[in-house]
Scaffold this motif. Structure first.
Motif, PDB file in Angstrom:
ATOM      1  N   SER A   1      -3.339   0.535  -3.240  1.00 53.62           N
ATOM      2  CA  SER A   1      -2.538  -0.689  -3.402  1.00 53.62           C
ATOM      3  C   SER A   1      -2.195  -0.876  -4.872  1.00 53.62           C
ATOM      4  O   SER A   1      -2.948  -0.460  -5.751  1.00 53.62           O
ATOM      5  CB  SER A   1      -3.299  -1.904  -2.869  1.00 53.62           C
ATOM      6  N   SER A   2      -1.066  -1.486  -5.086  1.00 49.56           N
ATOM      7  CA  SER A   2      -0.608  -1.617  -6.465  1.00 49.56           C
ATOM      8  C   SER A   2      -1.378  -2.719  -7.200  1.00 49.56           C
ATOM      9  O   SER A   2      -1.484  -2.724  -8.409  1.00 49.56           O
ATOM     10  CB  SER A   2       0.889  -1.890  -6.495  1.00 49.56           C
ATOM     11  N   GLU A   3      -1.891  -3.665  -6.444  1.00 51.99           N
ATOM     12  CA  GLU A   3      -2.658  -4.732  -7.083  1.00 51.99           C
ATOM     13  C   GLU A   3      -4.066  -4.751  -6.552  1.00 51.99           C
ATOM     14  O   GLU A   3      -4.321  -4.426  -5.401  1.00 51.99           O
ATOM     15  CB  GLU A   3      -2.006  -6.088  -6.780  1.00 51.99           C
TER      16      GLU A   3
ATOM     17  N   TRP B   1     -15.041  12.953  -2.019  1.00 55.94           N
ATOM     18  CA  TRP B   1     -14.243  11.882  -2.634  1.00 55.94           C
ATOM     19  C   TRP B   1     -14.747  11.674  -4.051  1.00 55.94           C
ATOM     20  O   TRP B   1     -15.950  11.572  -4.270  1.00 55.94           O
ATOM     21  CB  TRP B   1     -14.381  10.577  -1.861  1.00 55.94           C
ATOM     22  N   LEU B   2     -13.866  11.578  -4.997  1.00 55.49           N
ATOM     23  CA  LEU B   2     -14.292  11.331  -6.371  1.00 55.49           C
ATOM     24  C   LEU B   2     -13.967   9.902  -6.801  1.00 55.49           C
ATOM     25  O   LEU B   2     -14.129   9.538  -7.956  1.00 55.49           O
ATOM     26  CB  LEU B   2     -13.643  12.351  -7.313  1.00 55.49           C
ATOM     27  N   VAL B   3     -13.469   9.120  -5.847  1.00 59.14           N
ATOM     28  CA  VAL B   3     -13.196   7.700  -6.119  1.00 59.14           C
ATOM     29  C   VAL B   3     -13.827   6.864  -4.997  1.00 59.14           C
ATOM     30  O   VAL B   3     -14.138   7.370  -3.927  1.00 59.14           O
ATOM     31  CB  VAL B   3     -11.674   7.414  -6.188  1.00 59.14           C
ATOM     32  N   LYS B   4     -14.002   5.608  -5.303  1.00 56.40           N
ATOM     33  CA  LYS B   4     -14.568   4.692  -4.308  1.00 56.40           C
ATOM     34  C   LYS B   4     -13.524   3.644  -3.971  1.00 56.40           C
ATOM     35  O   LYS B   4     -12.609   3.396  -4.760  1.00 56.40           O
ATOM     36  CB  LYS B   4     -15.794   3.981  -4.888  1.00 56.40           C
ATOM     37  N   GLU B   5     -13.709   3.019  -2.834  1.00 54.17           N
ATOM     38  CA  GLU B   5     -12.779   1.949  -2.460  1.00 54.17           C
ATOM     39  C   GLU B   5     -12.900   0.823  -3.483  1.00 54.17           C
ATOM     40  O   GLU B   5     -13.993   0.473  -3.920  1.00 54.17           O
ATOM     41  CB  GLU B   5     -13.086   1.458  -1.047  1.00 54.17           C
ATOM     42  N   GLY B   6     -11.745   0.308  -3.890  1.00 55.36           N
ATOM     43  CA  GLY B   6     -11.728  -0.775  -4.873  1.00 55.36           C
ATOM     44  C   GLY B   6     -11.568  -0.280  -6.300  1.00 55.36           C
ATOM     45  O   GLY B   6     -11.274  -1.048  -7.211  1.00 55.36           O
TER      46      GLY B   6
ATOM     47  N   SER C   1       0.822  -1.217   0.000  1.00 55.78           N
ATOM     48  CA  SER C   1       0.000   0.000   0.000  1.00 55.78           C
ATOM     49  C   SER C   1       0.850   1.258   0.000  1.00 55.78           C
ATOM     50  O   SER C   1       1.926   1.289   0.591  1.00 55.78           O
ATOM     51  CB  SER C   1      -0.894   0.043   1.249  1.00 55.78           C
ATOM     52  N   THR C   2       0.314   2.275  -0.668  1.00 55.52           N
ATOM     53  CA  THR C   2       0.946   3.594  -0.630  1.00 55.52           C
ATOM     54  C   THR C   2      -0.031   4.534   0.052  1.00 55.52           C
ATOM     55  O   THR C   2      -1.234   4.453  -0.188  1.00 55.52           O
ATOM     56  CB  THR C   2       1.178   4.122  -2.058  1.00 55.52           C
ATOM     57  N   GLU C   3       0.506   5.409   0.874  1.00 58.62           N
ATOM     58  CA  GLU C   3      -0.380   6.376   1.538  1.00 58.62           C
ATOM     59  C   GLU C   3      -0.551   7.619   0.668  1.00 58.62           C
ATOM     60  O   GLU C   3       0.424   8.115   0.096  1.00 58.62           O
ATOM     61  CB  GLU C   3       0.214   6.802   2.886  1.00 58.62           C
ATOM     62  N   ILE C   4      -1.778   8.109   0.595  1.00 57.32           N
ATOM     63  CA  ILE C   4      -1.981   9.435   0.000  1.00 57.32           C
ATOM     64  C   ILE C   4      -2.156  10.398   1.164  1.00 57.32           C
ATOM     65  O   ILE C   4      -2.998  10.180   2.046  1.00 57.32           O
ATOM     66  CB  ILE C   4      -3.227   9.469  -0.911  1.00 57.32           C
ATOM     67  N   LEU C   5      -1.307  11.411   1.177  1.00 57.84           N
ATOM     68  CA  LEU C   5      -1.303  12.323   2.329  1.00 57.84           C
ATOM     69  C   LEU C   5      -2.114  13.578   2.037  1.00 57.84           C
ATOM     70  O   LEU C   5      -2.252  13.988   0.882  1.00 57.84           O
ATOM     71  CB  LEU C   5       0.144  12.734   2.660  1.00 57.84           C
TER      72      LEU C   5
ATOM     73  N   PHE D   1      -5.058   0.724  -7.052  1.00 58.46           N
ATOM     74  CA  PHE D   1      -6.449   0.547  -6.644  1.00 58.46           C
ATOM     75  C   PHE D   1      -6.661   1.210  -5.288  1.00 58.46           C
ATOM     76  O   PHE D   1      -5.796   1.118  -4.415  1.00 58.46           O
ATOM     77  CB  PHE D   1      -6.778  -0.942  -6.558  1.00 58.46           C
ATOM     78  N   VAL D   2      -7.785   1.851  -5.146  1.00 57.98           N
ATOM     79  CA  VAL D   2      -8.072   2.503  -3.866  1.00 57.98           C
ATOM     80  C   VAL D   2      -8.355   1.417  -2.842  1.00 57.98           C
ATOM     81  O   VAL D   2      -9.325   0.669  -2.963  1.00 57.98           O
ATOM     82  CB  VAL D   2      -9.287   3.451  -3.979  1.00 57.98           C
ATOM     83  N   GLU D   3      -7.467   1.332  -1.893  1.00 53.97           N
ATOM     84  CA  GLU D   3      -7.628   0.282  -0.882  1.00 53.97           C
ATOM     85  C   GLU D   3      -8.529   0.758   0.247  1.00 53.97           C
ATOM     86  O   GLU D   3      -9.434   0.062   0.677  1.00 53.97           O
ATOM     87  CB  GLU D   3      -6.230  -0.066  -0.352  1.00 53.97           C
ATOM     88  N   LYS D   4      -8.262   1.964   0.693  1.00 56.19           N
ATOM     89  CA  LYS D   4      -9.035   2.451   1.836  1.00 56.19           C
ATOM     90  C   LYS D   4      -9.118   3.978   1.809  1.00 56.19           C
ATOM     91  O   LYS D   4      -8.119   4.644   1.533  1.00 56.19           O
ATOM     92  CB  LYS D   4      -8.333   2.027   3.126  1.00 56.19           C
TER      93      LYS D   4
END
Lengths: 445, 320
Positions: free
Chosen positions: A78-80, A22-27, A2-6, A55-58
């Protein structure tokens, strides 16, 4: 992985932001450059783009969460694609209530204030805007002009909502043309209107300083009292954060030098309201020096729409008997912090005077205080040479010479152009430690 | 152009002459030390301001440069109080605190008299802004010297006036020299009025030594501006007989050039027209001249008998 978006810093003075959307959803899969969220800063609502793909993990905060500190993770990427992540609509991770409560007391913005249970506690930004609006409702001759004051809602959101209420006749966007629109406003004031000229920052007033000094300040005198100039020049003055030499200087002593001008500088929402109302109602040209860093400062106000603070009256922000600190604007807050430390560590009871008005200057309050404490330190952000403090030194030596138990210490910014680097910037500006040190010195500690 | 009545012709003649005689006397008083500082005379340019005067309405506003004595006379202001100001007396229009370059009369909508080259242009634009804001149908005439036409704030004002369609008539008094620098050594491009074209401001150039051509152009331009179409520029070609100020020997121009303009003297043109149209006889005009000389003499007497401001006046009018 996972990568954090700050939470990004989107303006020089931003310390926290609000997650409006939010303009994106988890997943959801995202690519670099996709807009993922809308963040409200101290100045505007901005779109945040993804830097990496994945992919938006959380989503760590939900829409509407406020006061999220800069650099705090707001989402995980997350990258995958993780099959365990479902695309969720409204099921956000509960944000940490604790986190928000912790930051609630610090700088905030106008929107947030509306939710505050204490109706009489507002930000400096809102205090200024409300006062302009109140006076515009009462007096049709009052209008405001400047860069980005109307459709953009103010470069620092001070004029937010004014265009909607008063229309484009009275809330006027100007081109980037300070000399021209300042001269135009001065002409309008000669002819009887009451312009409020917003300088995006006072640094740009130098483009127009001939019209302020040669035209606005002197015409009453040169016309033998016939033509007055009821005008307010306002905007942020002094240092913001890392905007370097050309965008960080304090004009208080520049303008206070000029007969025909009145110069005031508020430190709290309360005195911002009282001083600004007085400024708009004053038949003379008034320089109203705000401070960008204080725009988010919250404080109590009086809701009385006729509350004014007369010019030439200082406020004793804290009474004390051991040493006088004379200050104004943002340095009031550093001085009060210093006073606290001096009380706790050195048992010194400091009197802190907030000048509020620089011209006219309340010499009486200063002199009386020095006669009581016998020690004085001046604290201001301007350069040391011929500063407001220099004038106070003159005043005190002339009127309270025999009362002084120590030489006066003047605290100013460094006598250099403002550097960019944050480390040098800290050294340039007067700090709480500098004030503590100076007060100790006049007490021979 | 509206037909001028006999009274109009005589009004034109007497105003132009009054300015000429006033300025000659000012030069004399300067030489005697009664007028100090900077003193810029309007001799030679009389047709400009008097031509415009014939098209002005009572509640219109005027703002001009420091070469303002003639402008004040043309606005119908009292020569006694103008002279008192030039001599630094308390009865002057600015109570002795403004002097030659900084004179005002709010009740006559005369907003100066500005000492900084170009500064009056945004100010005049702002006065026009107020006329529009108030919806009063009045306009502001803003005079500009040719020297100011190279000053940045003038173009900022042009932009604002065109952008907001303000009722301002810009009148460039092109007297060929900005102090000692000839226009073609200071201004790139051709005619000065064309500098408004970039902002979509219409304009024209005209002979400012002939008052009748000034009236014609000023009338048309005034109507254009009053009708709400926005600003307009008149470039009026004129000539000052004297130096830039009293201390300027004007060695940057030839005697021939000066003589050429003096031969088409604006007052002589009006005089000839009056005689040709038999509006008045030579004798009657000479009588008028004598009356004006007397009027200016009494203005000088008034000024010199007036008190200097009292010492308390030093500290008044800084704030109200």
């Amino acid at each position: 992985m996972s990568t954090e978006i700050l939470m990004p810093a989107l303006s020089p003075t931003m310390t926290e932001g609000n997650l409006t959307k939010w303009l994106v959803k988890e997943g959801q899969e995202i690519k670099a450059g996709d807009v993922i969220a809308e963040i409200e800063t101290d100045k505007a609502t901005m779109e945040v783009e993804a830097v990496d793909e994945g992919f938006v993990e959380k989503l760590l905060y939900k829409e509407g969460d406020i006061n999220i500190p800069v650099n705090k993770p707001i989402a995980l990427i997350s990258s995958e694609k993780d099959s365990s992540i479902e695309i969720k609509d409204k099921k956000f991770e509960k944000s940490s209530k604790k986190e928000i409560n912790k930051t609630k007391e610090s700088n905030s913005n106008a929107q947030e204030v509306n939710k505050d249970p204490n109706k009489d506690t507002i930000t400096m930004r809102q205090a200024i805007r409300d006062t302009i609006a109140e006076e515009m409702r009462k007096e049709k001759k009052v209008f405001i002009l400047g860069e980005e004051v109307a459709e953009y809602q103010g470069a620092y959101k001070v004029t937010q909502g004014l265009l909607d209420e008063f229309g484009k006749k009275r809330v006027i966007d100007t081109p980037i043309s300070e000399h021209g629109f300042t001269g135009l406003a001065v002409g309008a004031a000669f002819k009887g209107l009451i312009p409020i000229v917003e300088f995006m920052t006072f640094n740009f007033s130098m483009q127009a300083i001939d019209q302020i000094i040669n035209s606005a300040a002197k015409t009453l005198y040169m016309s033998g009292g016939q033509i007055n100039c009821p005008i307010v020049f306002r905007g942020p003055n002094g240092a913001a954060a890392q905007v370097a030499a050309q965008h960080s200087q304090d004009f208080s002593s520049w303008y206070a030098h000029v007969p025909g001008l009145k110069v005031v500088s508020p430190s709290t929402p309360l005195n911002a309201k009282g001083l600004l109302r007085e400024a708009i109602r004053d038949p003379n040209p008034v320089i109203f020096l705000e401070n960008e860093i204080l725009y988010g400062l919250k404080g109590e106000i009086l809701s009385d729409e006729n509350f004014t603070i007369p010019f030439g009256k200082a406020n004793i922000a804290k009474e004390g008997k051991d040493t006088t600190i004379v200050t104004y604007s943002i340095m009031l807050h550093k001085s009060l912090e210093a006073a606290k430390i001096l009380q706790e560590k050195h048992n010194l009871d400091i009197e802190v005077i907030d000048l509020q008005s620089l011209r006219p200057l309340d010499s009486e309050t200063i002199i009386n205080s020095v006669k009581k404490t016998n020690r004085i330190v001046t604290v201001e952000e301007s350069w040391p040479f011929a500063s407001i403090g220099s004038e106070i030194v003159n005043l005190v030596q002339k009127n309270a010479f025999d009362y002084l138990d120590a030489p006066i210490i003047k605290i100013n910014s460094a006598d250099v152009p403002m550097p960019y680097s944050s480390e040098l910037e800290k050294l340039y500006l007067p700090q709480i430690d500098d004030i503590v040190k100076a007060v100790k010195e006049v007490n021979y500690i | 152009m509206k037909k001028l009545s006999k009274a109009d012709h005589l009004k034109i003649f007497s105003y132009m002459l009054k300015i000429r005689r006033f300025e000659e006397r000012s030069a004399q008083l300067y030489g005697m030390g009664h007028i100090g500082g900077f003193c810029h005379l309007y001799i030679g340019q009389e047709a400009v301001v008097v031509g415009v005067l014939m098209t002005i309405k009572k509640n219109d506003s005027v703002v001009t440069t420091y070469r303002d004595h003639g402008h004040m006379i043309a606005r119908g202001l009292n020569p006694k109080k103008i002279m008192a100001e030039l001599t630094g007396r308390s009865d002057g229009y600015s109570a002795g605190k403004g002097g030659s370059m900084h004179m005002f009369s709010k009740e006559n909508n005369f907003y100066g008299g500005h000492g900084i080259v170009g500064a009056q242009v945004p100010i005049g634009t702002g006065i026009a802004f107020t006329h529009k804001y108030n919806g009063d149908k009045n306009i502001c005439r803003t005079y500009i010297g040719d020297g100011a036409m190279n000053n940045g704030q003038v173009f900022e004002a042009f932009n604002l006036a065109a952008l907001w369609q303000l009722p301002v008539l810009y009148i460039i008094e092109n007297n060929k020299y900005g102090m000692g620098t000839a226009v073609d050594r200071a201004a790139a491009g051709s005619h000065l009025y064309k500098r408004g074209e970039a902002f979509g401001i219409k304009g024209e150039i005209l002979d400012g030594m002939n008052v009748y051509s000034v009236i014609k152009a000023a009338e048309k331009a005034g109507e254009y501006v009053r009708s709400g179409k926005g600003p307009y520029i008149l470039e009026v070609q004129t000539y000052r007989y004297r130096g830039h100020s009293m201390s300027d020997p004007a060695k940057y121009r030839t005697k021939d050039e000066l003589e050429k303009y003096k031969n088409s003297d604006p007052i002589e043109i009006v005089k000839e027209e009056i005689l040709k149209k038999k509006i008045a006889s030579k004798k009657e005009l000479e009588k008028l001249n004598k009356e004006i000389i007397e009027e200016i003499k009494s203005a000088v007497d008034f000024a010199l008998e007036s008190n200097f401001p009292s010492s308390e006046e030093l500290y008044t009018d800084v704030y109200i």
